[in-house]
Design an enzyme around this catalytic site. Structure first.
Site, PDB file in Angstrom:
ATOM      1  N   LEU A   1       0.794  -1.224   0.000  1.00 40.85           N
ATOM      2  CA  LEU A   1       0.000   0.000   0.000  1.00 40.85           C
ATOM      3  C   LEU A   1       0.824   1.270   0.000  1.00 40.85           C
ATOM      4  O   LEU A   1       0.271   2.364  -0.180  1.00 40.85           O
ATOM      5  CB  LEU A   1      -0.965  -0.011   1.194  1.00 40.85           C
ATOM      6  CG  LEU A   1      -2.011  -1.131   1.171  1.00 40.85           C
ATOM      7  CD1 LEU A   1      -2.944  -1.015   2.370  1.00 40.85           C
ATOM      8  CD2 LEU A   1      -2.813  -1.124  -0.123  1.00 40.85           C
TER       9      LEU A   1
ATOM     10  N   GLN B   1       4.949  10.320  22.286  1.00 38.80           N
ATOM     11  CA  GLN B   1       5.609   9.107  22.763  1.00 38.80           C
ATOM     12  C   GLN B   1       7.120   9.290  22.834  1.00 38.80           C
ATOM     13  O   GLN B   1       7.781   8.708  23.659  1.00 38.80           O
ATOM     14  CB  GLN B   1       5.271   7.930  21.841  1.00 38.80           C
ATOM     15  CG  GLN B   1       5.777   6.587  22.338  1.00 38.80           C
ATOM     16  CD  GLN B   1       5.360   5.450  21.425  1.00 38.80           C
ATOM     17  OE1 GLN B   1       5.597   5.501  20.217  1.00 38.80           O
ATOM     18  NE2 GLN B   1       4.740   4.432  21.993  1.00 38.80           N
TER      19      GLN B   1
ATOM     20  N   TYR C   1       5.194   8.811  12.872  1.00 36.26           N
ATOM     21  CA  TYR C   1       4.016   8.023  13.239  1.00 36.26           C
ATOM     22  C   TYR C   1       2.993   8.897  13.963  1.00 36.26           C
ATOM     23  O   TYR C   1       1.791   8.804  13.708  1.00 36.26           O
ATOM     24  CB  TYR C   1       4.447   6.850  14.121  1.00 36.26           C
ATOM     25  CG  TYR C   1       3.335   5.882  14.455  1.00 36.26           C
ATOM     26  CD1 TYR C   1       2.735   5.106  13.463  1.00 36.26           C
ATOM     27  CD2 TYR C   1       2.906   5.717  15.767  1.00 36.26           C
ATOM     28  CE1 TYR C   1       1.727   4.206  13.768  1.00 36.26           C
ATOM     29  CE2 TYR C   1       1.901   4.818  16.083  1.00 36.26           C
ATOM     30  CZ  TYR C   1       1.314   4.064  15.084  1.00 36.26           C
ATOM     31  OH  TYR C   1       0.320   3.180  15.393  1.00 36.26           O
TER      32      TYR C   1
ATOM     33  N   GLU D   1      -2.852   0.798  24.284  1.00 36.59           N
ATOM     34  CA  GLU D   1      -1.986  -0.346  24.578  1.00 36.59           C
ATOM     35  C   GLU D   1      -2.726  -1.640  24.265  1.00 36.59           C
ATOM     36  O   GLU D   1      -3.527  -2.120  25.053  1.00 36.59           O
ATOM     37  CB  GLU D   1      -1.549  -0.311  26.050  1.00 36.59           C
ATOM     38  CG  GLU D   1      -0.886   0.987  26.485  1.00 36.59           C
ATOM     39  CD  GLU D   1       0.425   1.281  25.771  1.00 36.59           C
ATOM     40  OE1 GLU D   1       1.022   0.334  25.208  1.00 36.59           O
ATOM     41  OE2 GLU D   1       0.855   2.447  25.770  1.00 36.59           O
TER      42      GLU D   1
END
Length: 260
Positions: free
Chosen positions: A65, A149, A155, A187
């Protein structure tokens, strides 16, 4: 609850592993026809065999993709296989660790193609069928867009884009009766997550330090719990729900993680 998905043809990107696999299994159990889009032929075949062993039906299409031409071909092939497209689940992606300090232009752009660009392309190529059938779109997202994060700029940016596209498409597609929602994951113990945990010197301790911070039950979210929400959002049971970012995360993102 009968979600009335029997006979519905639903495309699931990244449907051969992890959350995507969970979604395909739940959809097949509801009588829908999940069409798995994945890059690995062996994984696709294995998932198809697993669903068939549970008396479900599915098809798969092997496609990369990150290649726009493969996105277009995947939709055309899905239509040839099923004759219709009733829903799209954009799920494929990877937290590839492209940060600010250690990243670069090429890796950042490559990550956007892995994690965001195909969400747009798959929706665009599927749109004529979704308009015809008043289908639904569900985008899978990550808490990283909201919480940060560290060392994962690309991301996080991709997931911010997924959230924005969910709201934008919900507005643009109102006139066609197409509903667009997102399920946000925090999570969830997938094979990819397990691989990441094993990179630590004491993986069991690391995992416990994470689950201790998940308010509801102090445990990871399961793939099946994500999948049930996706199936609900694809179904007519959620007929007046659009433009929503729904967190299936045991309260991880929004509740005080100091709760004991």
């Amino acid at each position: 609850m009968d979600l009335h998905l029997k006979g519905k043809s639903i495309i699931v990107t990244g449907g051969a592993k992890g959350i995507g696999l969970g979604i395909c299994k739940v959809l097949a159990n509801e009588g829908a026809l999940p069409i798995i889009i994945g890059r690995n032929e062996t994984d696709n075949q294995s998932t198809l065999a697993e669903i068939q062993s549970l008396n479900g039906q599915a098809h798969y299409i092997t496609a990369e993709l990150t290649n726009p031409a493969d996105c277009e071909r995947a939709i055309k092939d899905a239509l040839s296989i099923a004759g219709r497209i009733d829903g799209l689940v954009n799920n494929a992606g990877v937290n590839d660790g492209v940060g600010l300090e250690g990243g670069n232009y090429d890796s950042f752009m490559a990550s956007l193609h892995k994690n965001l660009v195909h969400y747009y392309l798959m929706a665009q190529y599927a749109l004529p069928e979704l308009k015809k059938n008043k289908g639904s779109i569900v985008n899978i997202g990550s808490k990283t867009a909201e919480t940060g994060q560290g060392n994962t700029s690309a991301y996080a940016a991709s997931n911010g884009g997924r959230n924005a596209l969910t709201r934008e498409w919900a507005v643009e597609l109102l006139k066609y009766g197409i509903r667009v929602n997102a399920v946000i994951v925090a999570e969830c113990f997938t094979p990819l997550y397990e691989t990441w945990i094993k990179t630590f010197d004491h993986p069991e301790e690391k995992l416990k330090s994470i689950t201790d911070k998940i308010p509801l039950g102090h445990r990871m979210t399961t793939e099946e719990e994500i999948a049930h929400m996706v199936a609900f959002l694809l179904s007519e049971k959620s007929s007046h729900t659009t433009g929503q970012l729904i967190h299936v995360d045991g309260g991880y993102t929004h509740l005080d993680r100091a709760l004991g």
